[in-house]
Scaffold this motif. Structure first.
Motif, PDB file in Angstrom:
ATOM      1  N   ARG A 106       0.938  -1.276  -0.043  1.00 31.14           N
ATOM      2  CA  ARG A 106       0.053  -0.042   0.020  1.00 31.14           C
ATOM      3  C   ARG A 106       0.732   1.347   0.195  1.00 31.14           C
ATOM      4  O   ARG A 106       0.471   2.187  -0.750  1.00 31.14           O
ATOM      5  CB  ARG A 106      -0.957   0.085   1.068  1.00 31.14           C
ATOM      6  CG  ARG A 106      -2.023   1.289   1.139  1.00 31.14           C
ATOM      7  CD  ARG A 106      -2.585   1.169   2.439  1.00 31.14           C
ATOM      8  NE  ARG A 106      -3.478   0.011   2.464  1.00 31.14           N
ATOM      9  CZ  ARG A 106      -4.919   0.124   2.305  1.00 31.14           C
ATOM     10  NH1 ARG A 106      -5.477   0.723   1.464  1.00 31.14           N
ATOM     11  NH2 ARG A 106      -5.402  -0.959   2.631  1.00 31.14           N
ATOM     12  N   ASP A 136      -6.602   0.366  -4.364  1.00 30.26           N
ATOM     13  CA  ASP A 136      -7.468   1.304  -5.076  1.00 30.26           C
ATOM     14  C   ASP A 136      -7.718   0.695  -6.232  1.00 30.26           C
ATOM     15  O   ASP A 136      -7.512   1.537  -7.314  1.00 30.26           O
ATOM     16  CB  ASP A 136      -6.734   2.661  -4.791  1.00 30.26           C
ATOM     17  CG  ASP A 136      -6.330   3.124  -3.699  1.00 30.26           C
ATOM     18  OD1 ASP A 136      -7.425   2.576  -2.598  1.00 30.26           O
ATOM     19  OD2 ASP A 136      -5.479   3.731  -3.314  1.00 30.26           O
ATOM     20  N   ASP A 215      -6.937  -2.425   9.491  1.00 29.25           N
ATOM     21  CA  ASP A 215      -8.103  -3.032   8.699  1.00 29.25           C
ATOM     22  C   ASP A 215      -7.982  -2.801   7.382  1.00 29.25           C
ATOM     23  O   ASP A 215      -7.224  -2.138   6.690  1.00 29.25           O
ATOM     24  CB  ASP A 215      -9.438  -2.401   9.523  1.00 29.25           C
ATOM     25  CG  ASP A 215      -9.291  -0.914   9.497  1.00 29.25           C
ATOM     26  OD1 ASP A 215      -8.839  -0.292   8.535  1.00 29.25           O
ATOM     27  OD2 ASP A 215      -9.766  -0.245  10.337  1.00 29.25           O
ATOM     28  N   ASP A 217      -9.566  -0.390   5.752  1.00 27.33           N
ATOM     29  CA  ASP A 217      -9.415   0.923   5.582  1.00 27.33           C
ATOM     30  C   ASP A 217      -7.967   1.737   5.695  1.00 27.33           C
ATOM     31  O   ASP A 217      -7.654   2.771   5.531  1.00 27.33           O
ATOM     32  CB  ASP A 217     -10.332   1.513   6.306  1.00 27.33           C
ATOM     33  CG  ASP A 217     -11.833   1.373   5.814  1.00 27.33           C
ATOM     34  OD1 ASP A 217     -12.070   0.948   4.612  1.00 27.33           O
ATOM     35  OD2 ASP A 217     -12.772   1.420   6.774  1.00 27.33           O
ATOM     36  N   GLN A 219      -6.552   1.359   8.636  1.00 26.55           N
ATOM     37  CA  GLN A 219      -6.387   2.022   9.975  1.00 26.55           C
ATOM     38  C   GLN A 219      -5.941   0.959  10.963  1.00 26.55           C
ATOM     39  O   GLN A 219      -6.019  -0.225  10.801  1.00 26.55           O
ATOM     40  CB  GLN A 219      -7.846   2.678  10.305  1.00 26.55           C
ATOM     41  CG  GLN A 219      -8.383   3.591   9.361  1.00 26.55           C
ATOM     42  CD  GLN A 219      -7.171   4.870   9.183  1.00 26.55           C
ATOM     43  OE1 GLN A 219      -6.747   5.550  10.175  1.00 26.55           O
ATOM     44  NE2 GLN A 219      -6.932   5.221   8.189  1.00 26.55           N
TER      45      GLN A 219
END
Length: 427
Positions: A106, A136, A215, A217, A219
């Motif tokens: 990421r 994404d 997670d 997202d 986070q």
């Protein structure tokens, strides 16, 4: 894989190489000259001596099929690899192709450093494996193989200690602790287990509590209470003698693979990746076996095993995207490549190739494959693509574990501080 589970033997083989480049001709015949020009691709990775040899063999076959493409190896150890990649990327000199690890996917993807690899043939790869390399909507982490966290056990040491090998479909963390403590007590100079392997050991623990380190997202997904409970348990293992003393566990973090406790018969159990079984056996000559992770309940489903995807990525700034795709398609989809890689980078993610590999597998690769097959129906939820900054968590965990192991902080104090640093590191 983190620094502990990706320990290396051997020295770095090559430094950054100058590209030979494609020459551009003048008017008239320039296009033909460019089309015929040789292309050099730089391929950077870390791993054992076995991985280096395998990669060299794969490249040799590829270059025979593609004489206009030369692939140059850039090899480094785990820490050196990431330091060098960060420097190269910042300076616009990243390798064309490089090994990738999920904790960094990421981070590199979101800053535009990676090439979308959806042009590689993905038809024989499971969708969940493709998703594990997608950020994404862009496919940045091509699956070079799949593996899983497991307990590597040494049956010889169990026998010498008079301890039965556990039933890994029913054992609990309490069983693990009792077995490790007993072996340490029975064998002079041998430990029941070598110590935690981070961040996989903590990741396994929190998954079994219904959480994730980070997670979907991106986070933080873990609470202070999870960290305190985990640190308390691991410190109890140290205090009981099941784990080595603090100074030995710290040394083990940087030990070369062939000098590690699990490879040399210094520990009866260790946490590792399934694809490292062959290299660990080769390094120390021990007939090691793979066991499932313990669970809190003794129900194998509650062990929450998961598949990790080994990945290959490519630079967004490569001058040779078509040749990169050619090489990567060969690397993951050609049977000849798969027969050389076997399980070193994980079990092939190409489901059409897997059955054809069994007949030519050696004992260690077959054992790793059989283990992966055995746990396939027991897997928990897939691990989300790790958050940006996840790659730094192992160092954070190691530091606070050391504070607890050397009795400079209590588990509660270390958990509070670790959680705060997690929050500042993630995102």
């Amino acid at each position: 894989m983190d620094a502990r589970t990706a320990r290396l033997s051997g020295a770095a083989l090559a430094a950054v190489v100058a590209l030979t480049g494609c020459g551009a001709g003048g008017a008239g015949d320039g296009d033909a000259d460019a089309a015929d020009a040789d292309v050099t691709l730089r391929f950077a990775f870390w791993g054992s001596d076995t991985r280096v040899q395998n990669t060299e063999e794969i490249i040799e076959i590829f270059e025979e099929d593609h004489p206009h493409i030369e692939v140059v190896i850039e090899y480094n150890d785990w820490d050196g690899f990431w330091d060098q990649l960060a420097t190269q990327s910042a300076g616009g000199q990243a390798p064309d192709i490089f090994q990738m690890d999920a904790p960094y996917l990421r981070e590199y993807g979101e800053r535009g450093a990676l090439m979308d690899l959806s042009a590689v043939d993905l038809g024989a790869m499971p969708e969940e494996v493709i998703e594990s390399g997608t950020v994404d909507g862009e496919y940045y982490g091509l699956a070079s193989g799949v593996n899983a966290v497991a307990v590597v056990a040494n049956p010889r040491l169990f026998e010498e200690a008079g301890v039965e090998m556990p039933d890994d479909s029913t054992w609990t963390w309490d069983d693990f602790a009792q077995i490790a403590e007993q072996i340490s007590a029975e064998l002079d100079g041998v430990y029941g287990a070598s110590g935690p392997a981070e961040p996989q050991s903590l990741q396994a623990w929190v998954r079994q509590q219904g959480a994730q380190l980070t997670d979907a997202d991106g986070q933080l997904g873990v609470e202070v209470e999870h960290l305190e409970e985990y640190l308390r348990f691991t410190d109890e293992l140290r205090r009981s003698g099941a784990y080595p003393p603090a100074e030995i566990m710290v040394e083990e973090l940087t030990a070369p693979q062939d000098q590690s406790l699990e490879a040399t018969g210094g520990a009866a159990m260790a946490f590792s990746w399934t694809n490292l079984l062959g290299a660990l056996r080769d390094a120390g000559g021990e007939e090691l076996e793979l066991l499932r992770l313990p669970s809190p309940t003794g129900d194998v489903a509650d062990a929450q095993q998961w598949y990790n995807t080994g990945m290959i990525s490519a630079s967004a700034t490569t001058d040779h995207p078509e040749e990169v795709v050619e090489f990567l398609d060969f690397f993951v989809n050609d049977l000849r490549s798969a027969e050389i890689n076997m399980t070193d980078r994980g079990l092939s993610a190409n489901t059409e190739i897997r059955p054809q590999l069994m007949d030519s597998m050696d004992e260690a690769n077959a054992a790793a494959t059989e283990f992966m097959d055995a746990i396939e129906d027991e897997l928990g939820e897939p691990v989300p693509v790790p958050a940006t900054g996840f790659g730094q968590l192992a160092d954070v965990i190691h530091r606070y574990e050391a504070e607890v192991f050397f009795e400079r902080m209590t588990p509660a104090e270390a958990a509070e501080a670790m959680h705060a640093e997690f929050e500042s590191t993630i995102g």
